[in-house]
Design a protein around this motif. Structure first.
Motif, PDB file in Angstrom:
ATOM      1  N   GLY A 115       0.799  -1.218   0.000  1.00 20.40           N
ATOM      2  CA  GLY A 115       0.000   0.000   0.000  1.00 20.40           C
ATOM      3  C   GLY A 115       0.831   1.266   0.000  1.00 20.40           C
ATOM      4  N   GLU A 116       2.140   1.123   0.189  1.00 20.88           N
ATOM      5  CA  GLU A 116       3.001   2.302   0.226  1.00 20.88           C
ATOM      6  C   GLU A 116       3.585   2.605  -1.152  1.00 20.88           C
ATOM      7  OE1 GLU A 116       4.372   2.639   4.787  1.00 20.88           O
ATOM      8  OE2 GLU A 116       5.666   1.348   3.563  1.00 20.88           O
ATOM      9  N   CYS A 117       3.850   3.873  -1.371  1.00 28.30           N
ATOM     10  CA  CYS A 117       4.515   4.334  -2.593  1.00 28.30           C
ATOM     11  C   CYS A 117       5.943   4.721  -2.199  1.00 28.30           C
ATOM     12  CB  CYS A 117       3.764   5.543  -3.166  1.00 28.30           C
ATOM     13  SG  CYS A 117       4.567   6.238  -4.622  1.00 28.30           S
ATOM     14  N   MET A 118       6.896   3.984  -2.721  1.00 28.85           N
ATOM     15  CA  MET A 118       8.293   4.212  -2.388  1.00 28.85           C
ATOM     16  C   MET A 118       8.938   5.067  -3.487  1.00 28.85           C
ATOM     17  SD  MET A 118      11.127   1.307  -1.419  1.00 28.85           S
ATOM     18  CE  MET A 118      11.267   0.626  -3.077  1.00 28.85           C
ATOM     19  N   LYS A 119       9.513   6.196  -3.086  1.00 25.05           N
ATOM     20  CA  LYS A 119      10.271   7.040  -4.017  1.00 25.05           C
ATOM     21  C   LYS A 119      11.737   6.694  -3.864  1.00 25.05           C
ATOM     22  CE  LYS A 119       7.523  11.148  -4.751  1.00 25.05           C
ATOM     23  NZ  LYS A 119       7.485  12.614  -4.651  1.00 25.05           N
ATOM     24  N   VAL A 120      12.364   6.382  -4.982  1.00 27.34           N
ATOM     25  CA  VAL A 120      13.767   5.981  -4.988  1.00 27.34           C
ATOM     26  C   VAL A 120      14.588   7.111  -5.603  1.00 27.34           C
ATOM     27  CG1 VAL A 120      15.418   4.286  -5.824  1.00 27.34           C
ATOM     28  CG2 VAL A 120      13.119   3.556  -5.139  1.00 27.34           C
ATOM     29  N   HIS A 121      15.417   7.727  -4.781  1.00 26.60           N
ATOM     30  CA  HIS A 121      16.272   8.834  -5.205  1.00 26.60           C
ATOM     31  C   HIS A 121      17.669   8.287  -5.467  1.00 26.60           C
ATOM     32  CE1 HIS A 121      13.485  12.045  -3.608  1.00 26.60           C
ATOM     33  NE2 HIS A 121      12.999  10.945  -3.057  1.00 26.60           N
ATOM     34  N   VAL A 122      18.158   8.488  -6.677  1.00 25.17           N
ATOM     35  CA  VAL A 122      19.476   7.984  -7.063  1.00 25.17           C
ATOM     36  C   VAL A 122      20.339   9.154  -7.502  1.00 25.17           C
ATOM     37  CG1 VAL A 122      20.718   6.582  -8.758  1.00 25.17           C
ATOM     38  CG2 VAL A 122      18.623   5.710  -7.726  1.00 25.17           C
ATOM     39  N   LYS A 133      29.227   4.417 -10.016  1.00 25.30           N
ATOM     40  CA  LYS A 133      28.964   4.374  -8.574  1.00 25.30           C
ATOM     41  C   LYS A 133      27.824   5.333  -8.263  1.00 25.30           C
ATOM     42  CE  LYS A 133      31.097   4.191  -4.088  1.00 25.30           C
ATOM     43  NZ  LYS A 133      32.352   4.073  -3.363  1.00 25.30           N
ATOM     44  N   PHE A 134      26.900   4.888  -7.393  1.00 25.59           N
ATOM     45  CA  PHE A 134      25.691   5.630  -7.077  1.00 25.59           C
ATOM     46  C   PHE A 134      25.455   5.691  -5.571  1.00 25.59           C
ATOM     47  CE2 PHE A 134      25.073   3.284 -11.018  1.00 25.59           C
ATOM     48  CZ  PHE A 134      24.679   4.276 -11.901  1.00 25.59           C
ATOM     49  N   GLU A 135      24.665   6.676  -5.194  1.00 24.76           N
ATOM     50  CA  GLU A 135      24.110   6.756  -3.852  1.00 24.76           C
ATOM     51  C   GLU A 135      22.601   6.688  -4.018  1.00 24.76           C
ATOM     52  OE1 GLU A 135      25.371   9.796  -0.686  1.00 24.76           O
ATOM     53  OE2 GLU A 135      23.614  10.701  -1.679  1.00 24.76           O
ATOM     54  N   GLY A 136      21.957   5.824  -3.240  1.00 23.98           N
ATOM     55  CA  GLY A 136      20.513   5.691  -3.345  1.00 23.98           C
ATOM     56  C   GLY A 136      19.834   5.868  -2.003  1.00 23.98           C
ATOM     57  N   GLN A 137      18.642   6.443  -2.063  1.00 26.18           N
ATOM     58  CA  GLN A 137      17.797   6.563  -0.885  1.00 26.18           C
ATOM     59  C   GLN A 137      16.380   6.184  -1.285  1.00 26.18           C
ATOM     60  OE1 GLN A 137      18.101  10.660   0.388  1.00 26.18           O
ATOM     61  NE2 GLN A 137      19.815  10.195   1.749  1.00 26.18           N
ATOM     62  N   ALA A 138      15.736   5.407  -0.445  1.00 21.23           N
ATOM     63  CA  ALA A 138      14.325   5.076  -0.641  1.00 21.23           C
ATOM     64  C   ALA A 138      13.535   5.792   0.445  1.00 21.23           C
ATOM     65  CB  ALA A 138      14.109   3.569  -0.562  1.00 21.23           C
ATOM     66  N   LYS A 139      12.449   6.448   0.017  1.00 21.50           N
ATOM     67  CA  LYS A 139      11.625   7.210   0.950  1.00 21.50           C
ATOM     68  C   LYS A 139      10.158   6.838   0.777  1.00 21.50           C
ATOM     69  CE  LYS A 139      14.728  11.196   0.949  1.00 21.50           C
ATOM     70  NZ  LYS A 139      14.829  12.660   0.738  1.00 21.50           N
ATOM     71  N   VAL A 140       9.435   6.839   1.878  1.00 23.11           N
ATOM     72  CA  VAL A 140       7.989   6.666   1.868  1.00 23.11           C
ATOM     73  C   VAL A 140       7.413   7.860   2.622  1.00 23.11           C
ATOM     74  CG1 VAL A 140       6.045   5.271   2.665  1.00 23.11           C
ATOM     75  CG2 VAL A 140       8.076   4.149   1.718  1.00 23.11           C
TER      76      VAL A 140
END
Length: 157
Positions: A115-122, A133-140
C-alpha cells in the motif's frame, strides 16, 4: 537528495512502465520500478515503486506481516540507476545489463509494507568507463526507509 520533483533538464519526464522496459531488461516479477518522475542525465533521478500486496515475495516474507525485503529495495535503487545510465548514455545503451559490483553502507530504517509508494532517489557519484557508482535513498511519505552506496558494471547483453 530532496523529495521535490523538479522539471528535468533533459526533456525526460514521467517515464512510464512501457518505456522503462525499453531502457532496462528486467521483467515481472523482478521489475521493481514502476515510473521515473525525474531524470537529470549524468546527475540523478527519482523512480517510483508502488508496493502492492500482489507482489510475489509477500507470500513468504512474511505472510502474517508482509514486509518488502531489504535486498529488493536495494534492487529497486539499482534499476532506477539503470534508467539514469540510459538517460545519460543515450538510446544505444537501451537494454544493456547492469551488474552489481558492490553494495556499501546499506541501512534499513523502517519496513516498507503493501500500500506504500516508495520514491527511490538515485545520485550518480562517478563513473569510469563502464563502471558507475551511485548513492541511493528510498523514501515513503518523505521519510527515509533505506539507503546505500553501490557500484555497477554496464555490459552489452
Amino acid at each position: 537528495m530532496n523529495d521535490a520533483v523538479n522539471e528535468p533538464s533533459s526533456g525526460y519526464s514521467d517515464i512510464d512502465i512501457m518505456r522503462i522496459m525499453d531502457l532496462i531488461p528486467h521483467r515481472y516479477p523482478f521489475l521493481l520500478v514502476d515510473k521515473v518522475v525525474q531524470v537529470d542525465p549524468n546527475v540523478g533521478c527519482i523512480g517510483i515503486k508502488n508496493v502492492t500486496i500482489n507482489e510475489p515475495f509477500f507470500a513468504g516474507h512474511f505472510p502474517q506481516r508482509p514486509v518488502m525485503p531489504g535486498v529488493l529495495i536495494i534492487e529497486s535503487m539499482a534499476q532506477t540507476a539503470g534508467c539514469l545510465v540510459v538517460a545519460t548514455l543515450g538510446p544505444e545503451s537501451e537494454g544493456k545489463l547492469v551488474y552489481f559490483m558492490t553494495v556499501d553502507n546499506a541501512r534499513f530504517r523502517r519496513p516498507v509494507v503493501p500500500g506504500e509508494c516508495m520514491k527511490v532517489h538515485v545520485k550518480k557519484l562517478r563513473n569510469r568507463g563502464n563502471v558507475w557508482k551511485f548513492e541511493g535513498q528510498a523514501k515513503v511519505n518523505g521519510l527515509l526507509v533505506a539507503e546505500a552506496t553501490y557500484s555497477a558494471m554496464i555490459l552489452d547483453h
